[in-house]
Write a protein that holds these residues in place. Structure first.
Motif, PDB file in Angstrom:
ATOM      1  N   TRP A  79     -17.778 -15.332  30.093  1.00  0.00           N
ATOM      2  CA  TRP A  79     -18.775 -15.643  29.076  1.00  0.00           C
ATOM      3  C   TRP A  79     -18.225 -15.516  27.653  1.00  0.00           C
ATOM      4  O   TRP A  79     -18.761 -16.107  26.720  1.00  0.00           O
ATOM      5  CB  TRP A  79     -20.035 -14.782  29.247  1.00  0.00           C
ATOM      6  CG  TRP A  79     -19.773 -13.304  29.163  1.00  0.00           C
ATOM      7  CD1 TRP A  79     -19.440 -12.477  30.190  1.00  0.00           C
ATOM      8  CD2 TRP A  79     -19.803 -12.501  27.990  1.00  0.00           C
ATOM      9  NE1 TRP A  79     -19.270 -11.193  29.728  1.00  0.00           N
ATOM     10  CE2 TRP A  79     -19.493 -11.176  28.376  1.00  0.00           C
ATOM     11  CE3 TRP A  79     -20.080 -12.764  26.646  1.00  0.00           C
ATOM     12  CZ2 TRP A  79     -19.433 -10.129  27.470  1.00  0.00           C
ATOM     13  CZ3 TRP A  79     -20.020 -11.713  25.737  1.00  0.00           C
ATOM     14  CH2 TRP A  79     -19.698 -10.413  26.164  1.00  0.00           C
ATOM     15  N   ARG A  80     -17.132 -14.787  27.510  1.00  0.00           N
ATOM     16  CA  ARG A  80     -16.554 -14.630  26.170  1.00  0.00           C
ATOM     17  C   ARG A  80     -15.909 -15.927  25.693  1.00  0.00           C
ATOM     18  O   ARG A  80     -15.973 -16.264  24.516  1.00  0.00           O
ATOM     19  CB  ARG A  80     -15.537 -13.498  26.162  1.00  0.00           C
ATOM     20  CG  ARG A  80     -16.166 -12.115  26.281  1.00  0.00           C
ATOM     21  CD  ARG A  80     -15.101 -11.038  26.470  1.00  0.00           C
ATOM     22  NE  ARG A  80     -15.676  -9.722  26.573  1.00  0.00           N
ATOM     23  CZ  ARG A  80     -16.087  -9.169  27.711  1.00  0.00           C
ATOM     24  NH1 ARG A  80     -15.997  -9.833  28.847  1.00  0.00           N
ATOM     25  NH2 ARG A  80     -16.607  -7.958  27.715  1.00  0.00           N
ATOM     26  N   SER A  81     -15.255 -16.656  26.619  1.00  0.00           N
ATOM     27  CA  SER A  81     -14.575 -17.902  26.266  1.00  0.00           C
ATOM     28  C   SER A  81     -15.305 -19.128  26.796  1.00  0.00           C
ATOM     29  O   SER A  81     -14.939 -20.252  26.474  1.00  0.00           O
ATOM     30  CB  SER A  81     -13.153 -17.896  26.839  1.00  0.00           C
ATOM     31  OG  SER A  81     -13.209 -17.951  28.256  1.00  0.00           O
ATOM     32  N   LEU A 111     -21.837  -8.001  35.891  1.00  0.00           N
ATOM     33  CA  LEU A 111     -21.198  -7.505  34.680  1.00  0.00           C
ATOM     34  C   LEU A 111     -19.948  -8.307  34.357  1.00  0.00           C
ATOM     35  O   LEU A 111     -19.639  -8.556  33.197  1.00  0.00           O
ATOM     36  CB  LEU A 111     -20.843  -6.026  34.827  1.00  0.00           C
ATOM     37  CG  LEU A 111     -22.033  -5.111  35.108  1.00  0.00           C
ATOM     38  CD1 LEU A 111     -21.565  -3.711  35.417  1.00  0.00           C
ATOM     39  CD2 LEU A 111     -22.988  -5.121  33.946  1.00  0.00           C
ATOM     40  N   SER A 112     -19.214  -8.679  35.412  1.00  0.00           N
ATOM     41  CA  SER A 112     -17.989  -9.438  35.210  1.00  0.00           C
ATOM     42  C   SER A 112     -17.648 -10.207  36.472  1.00  0.00           C
ATOM     43  O   SER A 112     -17.694  -9.656  37.567  1.00  0.00           O
ATOM     44  CB  SER A 112     -16.837  -8.483  34.851  1.00  0.00           C
ATOM     45  OG  SER A 112     -15.674  -9.213  34.532  1.00  0.00           O
ATOM     46  N   GLY A 113     -17.324 -11.461  36.306  1.00  0.00           N
ATOM     47  CA  GLY A 113     -16.841 -12.304  37.393  1.00  0.00           C
ATOM     48  C   GLY A 113     -15.435 -12.750  37.037  1.00  0.00           C
ATOM     49  O   GLY A 113     -14.530 -11.928  36.888  1.00  0.00           O
ATOM     50  N   TYR A 114     -15.265 -14.048  36.808  1.00  0.00           N
ATOM     51  CA  TYR A 114     -13.971 -14.563  36.364  1.00  0.00           C
ATOM     52  C   TYR A 114     -13.677 -14.080  34.951  1.00  0.00           C
ATOM     53  O   TYR A 114     -14.583 -13.999  34.106  1.00  0.00           O
ATOM     54  CB  TYR A 114     -13.968 -16.100  36.396  1.00  0.00           C
ATOM     55  CG  TYR A 114     -12.802 -16.698  35.664  1.00  0.00           C
ATOM     56  CD1 TYR A 114     -11.502 -16.489  36.134  1.00  0.00           C
ATOM     57  CD2 TYR A 114     -12.982 -17.430  34.501  1.00  0.00           C
ATOM     58  CE1 TYR A 114     -10.415 -17.006  35.446  1.00  0.00           C
ATOM     59  CE2 TYR A 114     -11.900 -17.958  33.815  1.00  0.00           C
ATOM     60  CZ  TYR A 114     -10.622 -17.742  34.283  1.00  0.00           C
ATOM     61  OH  TYR A 114      -9.540 -18.249  33.608  1.00  0.00           O
ATOM     62  N   ARG A 115     -12.401 -13.734  34.702  1.00  0.00           N
ATOM     63  CA  ARG A 115     -11.938 -13.374  33.360  1.00  0.00           C
ATOM     64  C   ARG A 115     -10.664 -14.142  33.053  1.00  0.00           C
ATOM     65  O   ARG A 115      -9.779 -14.229  33.894  1.00  0.00           O
ATOM     66  CB  ARG A 115     -11.559 -11.896  33.273  1.00  0.00           C
ATOM     67  CG  ARG A 115     -12.654 -10.924  33.371  1.00  0.00           C
ATOM     68  CD  ARG A 115     -12.084  -9.517  33.163  1.00  0.00           C
ATOM     69  NE  ARG A 115     -12.956  -8.533  33.714  1.00  0.00           N
ATOM     70  CZ  ARG A 115     -12.551  -7.411  34.302  1.00  0.00           C
ATOM     71  NH1 ARG A 115     -11.267  -7.134  34.396  1.00  0.00           N
ATOM     72  NH2 ARG A 115     -13.434  -6.557  34.766  1.00  0.00           N
ATOM     73  N   THR A 116     -10.570 -14.646  31.853  1.00  0.00           N
ATOM     74  CA  THR A 116      -9.303 -15.233  31.418  1.00  0.00           C
ATOM     75  C   THR A 116      -8.292 -14.100  31.231  1.00  0.00           C
ATOM     76  O   THR A 116      -8.672 -12.922  31.115  1.00  0.00           O
ATOM     77  CB  THR A 116      -9.460 -15.977  30.075  1.00  0.00           C
ATOM     78  OG1 THR A 116      -9.851 -15.045  29.075  1.00  0.00           O
ATOM     79  CG2 THR A 116     -10.476 -17.119  30.185  1.00  0.00           C
ATOM     80  N   LYS A 117      -7.022 -14.447  31.162  1.00  0.00           N
ATOM     81  CA  LYS A 117      -5.987 -13.441  30.909  1.00  0.00           C
ATOM     82  C   LYS A 117      -6.213 -12.773  29.554  1.00  0.00           C
ATOM     83  O   LYS A 117      -6.020 -11.570  29.409  1.00  0.00           O
ATOM     84  CB  LYS A 117      -4.597 -14.081  30.957  1.00  0.00           C
ATOM     85  CG  LYS A 117      -4.162 -14.461  32.347  1.00  0.00           C
ATOM     86  CD  LYS A 117      -2.772 -15.064  32.352  1.00  0.00           C
ATOM     87  CE  LYS A 117      -2.382 -15.452  33.767  1.00  0.00           C
ATOM     88  NZ  LYS A 117      -1.030 -16.033  33.823  1.00  0.00           N
ATOM     89  N   LYS A 118      -6.680 -13.556  28.577  1.00  0.00           N
ATOM     90  CA  LYS A 118      -6.928 -13.016  27.241  1.00  0.00           C
ATOM     91  C   LYS A 118      -8.055 -11.980  27.284  1.00  0.00           C
ATOM     92  O   LYS A 118      -7.934 -10.902  26.697  1.00  0.00           O
ATOM     93  CB  LYS A 118      -7.281 -14.155  26.288  1.00  0.00           C
ATOM     94  CG  LYS A 118      -7.527 -13.719  24.863  1.00  0.00           C
ATOM     95  CD  LYS A 118      -7.828 -14.900  23.967  1.00  0.00           C
ATOM     96  CE  LYS A 118      -8.111 -14.424  22.546  1.00  0.00           C
ATOM     97  NZ  LYS A 118      -8.439 -15.541  21.662  1.00  0.00           N
TER      98      LYS A 118
END
Length: 187
Positions: A79-81, A111-118
């Motif tokens: 959700w951040r990117s 709370l968190s699923g997929y995350r980019t490396k960043k």
């Protein structure tokens, strides 16, 4: 895709959505457990970060529904990117099996699923509990919580499936579930 009678698998979702799915109280792993749980698999989640909710049947009669998996992947995006990566369906299976074992109607809070490396690197700077090569980066993990069940209860349910990694994060009030090697950790 329509069958001989003109009814699509996706079209059947409305019929199945109202169906209560029950499962045997024992399981040796999430995948075997779900094979014995009936012809339908469903996942229910909401995100406090985006305000979005998801309630979808993603598997019918032995087959994953591509459109539903796409919806789940979008919902579990970074959700951040706003970047989307296809979530491994095995992770969804583990979460769904655990949810059934918990016998609760409340949807998971994601709370968190997929995350980019960043994103993962940024989270690592603020916490020792974030792995450098996290399975979140590969879209194979989810961090989940329920108001109606304790972290210990969710952890026990996910661990009972013996189908992937399960981490208990009591201080942060969530359980990590992934489709990597079977292992448990946390306190």
């Amino acid at each position: 895709m329509s069958g001989k009678n003109g009814v699509s698998r996706r079209g059947l979702l409305g019929v199945f959505a109202a169906t209560l799915i029950t499962a045997a109280p024992t399981c040796s792993n999430a995948f075997g457990f779900l094979r014995g749980a009936g012809d339908v698999r469903r996942i229910r989640m909401y995100s406090g970060r985006t305000g979005e909710s998801l309630d979808t049947i993603y598997w019918i009669e032995g087959e994953y529904i591509p459109e539903a998996l796409n919806e789940i992947s979008y919902f579990m995006r970074d959700w951040r990117s706003d970047e989307v990566k296809s979530i491994d369906p095995r992770t969804i299976d583990i979460a769904a099996a655990s949810h059934r074992l918990l016998e609760v109607d409340e949807p998971y809070m994601l709370l968190s699923g997929y995350r980019t490396k960043k994103t993962n690197a940024m989270l690592r700077e603020g916490s020792r509990g974030v792995a450098k090569n996290s399975l979140h980066i590969q879209a194979k993990a989810a961090d989940l919580r329920l108001r109606a069940r304790s972290v210990a209860q969710i952890y026990r349910a996910a661990s009972a499936c013996e189908a992937g990694g399960v981490g208990k994060y009591s201080r942060s009030n969530f359980v990590h579930m992934d489709c990597g090697p079977v292992r448990t950790w946390g306190g």
